[in-house]
Structures are given as structure tokens and as C-alpha cells.
Design a protein around this motif. Structure first.
Motif, mmCIF file in Angstrom:
data_model
loop_
_atom_site.group_PDB
_atom_site.id
_atom_site.type_symbol
_atom_site.label_atom_id
_atom_site.label_comp_id
_atom_site.label_asym_id
_atom_site.label_seq_id
_atom_site.Cartn_x
_atom_site.Cartn_y
_atom_site.Cartn_z
ATOM 1 N N ALA A 273 38.402 24.065 -4.668
ATOM 2 C CA ALA A 273 38.697 25.340 -5.333
ATOM 3 C C ALA A 273 38.986 26.346 -4.233
ATOM 4 N N THR A 274 40.201 26.891 -4.204
ATOM 5 C CA THR A 274 40.595 27.722 -3.073
ATOM 6 C C THR A 274 41.525 28.852 -3.495
ATOM 7 N N ASN A 275 41.496 29.911 -2.684
ATOM 8 C CA ASN A 275 42.346 31.082 -2.902
ATOM 9 C C ASN A 275 42.058 31.715 -4.264
ATOM 10 N N ILE A 276 40.809 32.162 -4.408
ATOM 11 C CA ILE A 276 40.314 32.746 -5.653
ATOM 12 C C ILE A 276 39.982 34.219 -5.404
ATOM 13 N N TYR A 277 40.458 35.104 -6.289
ATOM 14 C CA TYR A 277 40.195 36.535 -6.153
ATOM 15 C C TYR A 277 39.603 37.078 -7.449
ATOM 16 N N PHE A 278 38.444 37.728 -7.328
ATOM 17 C CA PHE A 278 37.857 38.480 -8.425
ATOM 18 C C PHE A 278 37.769 39.929 -7.964
ATOM 19 N N GLN A 310 35.187 21.143 -2.127
ATOM 20 C CA GLN A 310 35.228 22.207 -1.132
ATOM 21 C C GLN A 310 35.635 23.529 -1.789
ATOM 22 N N ILE A 311 34.768 24.513 -1.679
ATOM 23 C CA ILE A 311 35.059 25.856 -2.181
ATOM 24 C C ILE A 311 35.318 26.756 -0.975
ATOM 25 N N LYS A 312 36.500 27.392 -0.949
ATOM 26 C CA LYS A 312 36.823 28.240 0.201
ATOM 27 C C LYS A 312 37.825 29.322 -0.200
ATOM 28 N N ASP A 313 37.877 30.355 0.638
ATOM 29 C CA ASP A 313 38.779 31.489 0.405
ATOM 30 C C ASP A 313 38.540 32.101 -0.971
ATOM 31 N N VAL A 314 37.331 32.603 -1.165
ATOM 32 C CA VAL A 314 36.954 33.245 -2.426
ATOM 33 C C VAL A 314 36.569 34.691 -2.130
ATOM 34 N N THR A 315 37.192 35.628 -2.820
ATOM 35 C CA THR A 315 36.949 37.054 -2.589
ATOM 36 C C THR A 315 36.403 37.712 -3.847
ATOM 37 N N PHE A 316 35.322 38.477 -3.673
ATOM 38 C CA PHE A 316 34.758 39.320 -4.733
ATOM 39 C C PHE A 316 34.902 40.760 -4.250
ATOM 40 N N ASN A 317 35.765 41.527 -4.865
ATOM 41 C CA ASN A 317 36.062 42.880 -4.405
ATOM 42 C C ASN A 317 35.829 43.899 -5.521
ATOM 43 N N GLN A 340 33.147 28.100 2.208
ATOM 44 C CA GLN A 340 33.760 28.691 3.392
ATOM 45 C C GLN A 340 34.583 29.922 3.031
ATOM 46 N N ILE A 341 34.562 30.884 3.931
ATOM 47 C CA ILE A 341 35.376 32.104 3.821
ATOM 48 C C ILE A 341 35.110 32.795 2.474
ATOM 49 N N ILE A 342 33.861 33.115 2.226
ATOM 50 C CA ILE A 342 33.468 33.895 1.054
ATOM 51 C C ILE A 342 33.477 35.367 1.465
ATOM 52 N N ASN A 343 34.252 36.178 0.804
ATOM 53 C CA ASN A 343 34.398 37.593 1.150
ATOM 54 C C ASN A 343 33.806 38.466 0.062
ATOM 55 N N LEU A 344 32.881 39.334 0.456
ATOM 56 C CA LEU A 344 32.301 40.317 -0.453
ATOM 57 C C LEU A 344 32.687 41.707 0.029
ATOM 58 N N ASN A 345 33.227 42.511 -0.871
ATOM 59 C CA ASN A 345 33.576 43.886 -0.512
ATOM 60 C C ASN A 345 33.227 44.825 -1.656
ATOM 61 N N ASP A 346 32.442 45.833 -1.348
ATOM 62 C CA ASP A 346 32.048 46.843 -2.336
ATOM 63 C C ASP A 346 31.431 46.196 -3.581
ATOM 64 N N ILE A 347 30.288 45.556 -3.369
ATOM 65 C CA ILE A 347 29.509 44.978 -4.458
ATOM 66 C C ILE A 347 28.408 45.970 -4.798
ATOM 67 N N ASP A 348 28.407 46.455 -6.021
ATOM 68 C CA ASP A 348 27.448 47.487 -6.445
ATOM 69 C C ASP A 348 26.850 47.080 -7.786
ATOM 70 N N ALA A 368 30.531 40.266 4.510
ATOM 71 C CA ALA A 368 30.492 41.344 3.524
ATOM 72 C C ALA A 368 30.880 42.653 4.180
ATOM 73 N N THR A 369 31.606 43.503 3.441
ATOM 74 C CA THR A 369 31.995 44.827 3.920
ATOM 75 C C THR A 369 31.772 45.841 2.808
ATOM 76 N N GLY A 370 31.763 47.099 3.188
ATOM 77 C CA GLY A 370 31.609 48.162 2.198
ATOM 78 C C GLY A 370 30.212 48.190 1.596
ATOM 79 N N ILE A 371 30.121 48.552 0.327
ATOM 80 C CA ILE A 371 28.829 48.620 -0.362
ATOM 81 C C ILE A 371 28.230 47.225 -0.471
#
Length: 384
Positions: A273-278, A310-317, A340-348, A368-371
Motif C-alpha cells: 500500500a503506497t502513495n496514500i494521502y489523507f 509493505q506500507i509506505k509513503d503515507v501522509t496524514f495532513n 516506511q515514510i509515514i508523514n504527519l503534519n498538523d495533527i490536532d 512529524a511537523t507542525g501541530i
């Protein structure tokens, strides 16, 4: 002397357009008589029409035991559902894979503001059937639009999209009780270029489920609840199951079991599962707002082994709102193939009782970045 002026009004129509109304073919529209054969006769003539054909179900209540509308067809087809179509409650009739199915068709539009009533309460929890029918199946479809349709109380999935390309669903309204089993709103598998937007889904299982072989799936402005959220998987049941290029944006989840979820079987084959954006998601009292579960086993009788998906390139923004549980972010990844490559940005995400939320991570690598609410537990690449 009197003068008479003759006024001529010209109405221009396209000679290639034709309406095929099921009433003209003898449909009873009494909600009792099985109109399946009548629907099929009207469809066959519409399918043969070399132009734009409208297959019309006018206002009224129709009983359909089950029908499959086959293509290919000569021209483009509009299925205009204005009335209410009801499914049978007889288990000897409905124990099969589909109730209303469209197969091998290019250029299909389903619209009209009508309602499909699966009368699912007659089947939920009943042991008579090995499988229950989904309300509408779209199988081997190229280029389809579904909009303005209501689906209530399906026996299983409301919409099943299989082996299809370039399908758009918009302004669909899907309703089933929160305890109705396996009544996924929209189920997608082996399909590409699928879009779902501006829709309301409340059901007993996943509002939208994205299964193996799906790619280029875009979901936006969907309100989900009740239900199990928007899910990718389960993956790994068969070898080489892949989901990629999924984008979920501007959605609201209300009192759902899960929010954004990726799941793989506890004992799985190789997959990805790859290249996933939420992104830009609102959670309102969601039990598990953000979750990756690589030990999925609903029956609790699985032979627990390491997942090979393999789960990779997943973004939660920009995920914000309230969590029913203290664990608002849960990454339970495989010990053999870490996420791999789990990105968290502004999780509130706050607990609805205003208690601090926490994150739980196992074998999850990213940043993780932001909140950071809750504080991130992701491992960096250097720590792994």
C-alpha cells in the motif's frame, strides 16, 4: 377583413436520442409484482439503440428480484431512476452475488434522484446465504457517472465497483443502520481512476472500502457516519495485492469506529500500500481517528504471523477534531516490514472529554511537523 397569423413553433430534438420507459414495456410499479423481466426487455432494446438511449424508471414503486444488465451496447446509456426500486425479502431469491448489476458497458450514466431499497433487514444475521447480494454492481465498466441516487438498507455492499476504469460517484446518499453487517457504502477493487465526492454515507461497515488492485482513487467532500470509516484493505489475503495512489481530502467523519484506516491481515502474503494521502479531515467523536493495523483479525482466530504487506509513503495532513479514545493515532505495523515514510503534519486531535490524547507506534518510521497533538511516536530513519 380578418387576418390570421399562423405561428409555427419548431422543437428541435436529436433523432439519435430515444427513451425506453419500463412502463411502456409493462412494468406494474405496484411494489409487489416482479418487474425483473420487464426491466431486462427494456434494457436490451436500449442497449441496441445506436445513439443516446435513456433507460427510464419513472416515479412509482417497483419490485425487482434481481437483474443483470449486460453490454456492450451500441451507444451511450443513461439510466434514469426516478422511482423506488425494492429488493425481494425471500432468501431463496436473494442468495447470490448481486441484486442489480451492470457489466461490460462503456459510457454509462446512472441518475434521476430515485431510491434503491435493498430491504436488508430480511438478510442481516440470517444463516441461509453464504453470501448476500450487493445493491448495485459495476463490473468491467469503462467511463461511468453515478449521481443523485439514494441507496438504503442494502443486504451487503451498497455499491460494488470491480474491474472498472474512470468511474465517478457524486451526490449519492447511502443509509443503513450502524449494526447492519458488511453494508459497506462503496466498495472498490481491481479498479482505477475512481472518484467519489459530495456524498453522505452512513452504514454498518466501511463508508468507503478500497481493496486490492485499486489505484488512482480520489475521495473528497464525503460525510461518513455511522460506520467504520474510510478504509484501505484488508490486504494480504492473496499474493501481490496492491493499492496505490489514493487521495482522501476534505471529508468529515462523525461517530465512526475508525477514521482513516489501512489494514492488512495478521497472517498475510506479499503486497503493498503506497502513495496514500489523507488531508483536511474533520473527526467528530471517532473511536480510532488515525490507524494502521497490520494485525487485523476480526474473528480473533487468526494464525498470527508477520504481515508481508509493505506500507509506505503515507501522509496524514491537517487532521483535526475529537477522539473517543485516548489513543488517537495508532500505528501497529509489521515487525518484518515496518511502515516506511509515514508523514504527519498538523495533527490536532483531542479527546472529547478534554483529556490528553496519545499516539501508539510499533515499527513505524517517518516524521512529524507542525501541530503534534498527540505528540508523535514515529521513529526517524536514523533511529530505525
Amino acid at each position: 377583413m380578418q387576418f390570421f397569423i399562423l405561428s409555427l413553433v419548431f422543437v428541435c430534438t436529436n433523432a439519435d436520442d430515444k427513451i425506453f420507459s419500463v412502463i411502456s414495456y409493462g412494468a406494474k410499479a405496484d411494489g409487489v409484482t416482479d418487474d425483473s423481466e420487464v426491466f431486462l426487455k427494456a434494457w436490451m432494446d436500449a442497449c441496441k439503440w445506436n445513439g443516446e438511449a435513456t433507460f427510464l424508471i419513472p416515479l412509482g414503486t417497483y419490485m425487482i428480484y434481481g437483474v443483470t444488465f449486460f453490454g456492450p451496447c451500441k451507444g451511450s446509456l443513461i439510466v434514469k431512476i426516478q422511482g423506488v426500486i425494492k429488493a425481494s425479502t425471500n432468501p431463496n431469491i436473494f442468495c447470490k452475488g448481486s441484486w442489480i448489476s451492470f457489466e461490460h458497458i462503456n459510457n454509462l450514466e446512472i441518475e434521476g434522484g430515485g431510491t434503491l431499497d435493498g430491504q436488508g433487514a430480511s438478510a442481516w444475521g440470517q444463516p441461509q446465504c453464504a453470501t448476500r447480494p450487493y445493491t448495485i454492481g459495476l463490473s468491467s465498466i469503462q467511463n461511468a457517472i453515478v449521481h443523485g441516487i439514494h441507496s438504503i438498507n442494502s443486504k451487503m455492499f451498497h455499491f460494488d465497483i470491480y474491474n472498472s476504469n474512470n468511474v465517478t460517484l457524486s451526490h449519492v446518499h447511502i443509509i443503513a443502520p450502524s449494526d447492519s453487517p458488511n453494508t459497506d457504502g462503496i466498495h472498490i477493487s481491481l479498479s482505477s481512476n475512481i472518484r467519489v465526492f459530495d456524498s453522505n454515507i452512513g452504514t454498518g461497515d466501511d463508508c468507503i472500502s478500497i481493496f486490492a488492485g485499486s489505484q488512482n482513487v480520489n475521495i473528497s467532500r464525503v460525510t461518513c457516519g455511522p460506520g467504520h470509516g474510510i478504509s484501505i484493505g484488508s490486504l494480504g489475503n492473496k499474493p501481490n495485492e496492491v493499492v496505490k495512489d489514493v487521495h482522501v481530502k476534505n471529508c468529515t467523519l462523525i461517530a465512526t469506529q475508525n477514521g482513516m484506516r489501512i489494514k492488512t491481515w495478521a497472517s498475510s502474503n506479499v503486497g503493498e500500500a503506497t502513495n496514500i494521502y489523507f488531508e483536511d479531515i474533520i473527526m467528530d467523536k471517532v473511536d480510532n481517528p488515525i490507524i494502521i493495523d497490520q494485525y487485523y483479525c476480526p474473528s480473533h482466530t487468526c494464525n498470527i504471523k508477520k504481515s508481508l504487506v509493505q506500507i509506505k509513503d503515507v501522509t496524514f495532513n491537517n487532521i483535526r477534531g475529537t477522539s473517543n479514545s485516548l489513543v488517537a493515532v495508532n500505528f501497529n505495523c509489521s515487525s518484518s516490514l515496518s511502515c516506511q515514510i509515514i508523514n504527519l503534519n498538523d495533527i490536532d486531535l483531542i479527546n472529547y472529554n478534554t483529556k490528553p490524547t496519545i499516539a501508539s507506534c510499533a515499527n513505524a518510521i517517518g516524521h512529524a511537523t507542525g501541530i503534534e497533538l498527540p505528540p508523535s511516536c514515529l521513529k526517524s530513519v536514523l533511529e530505525s
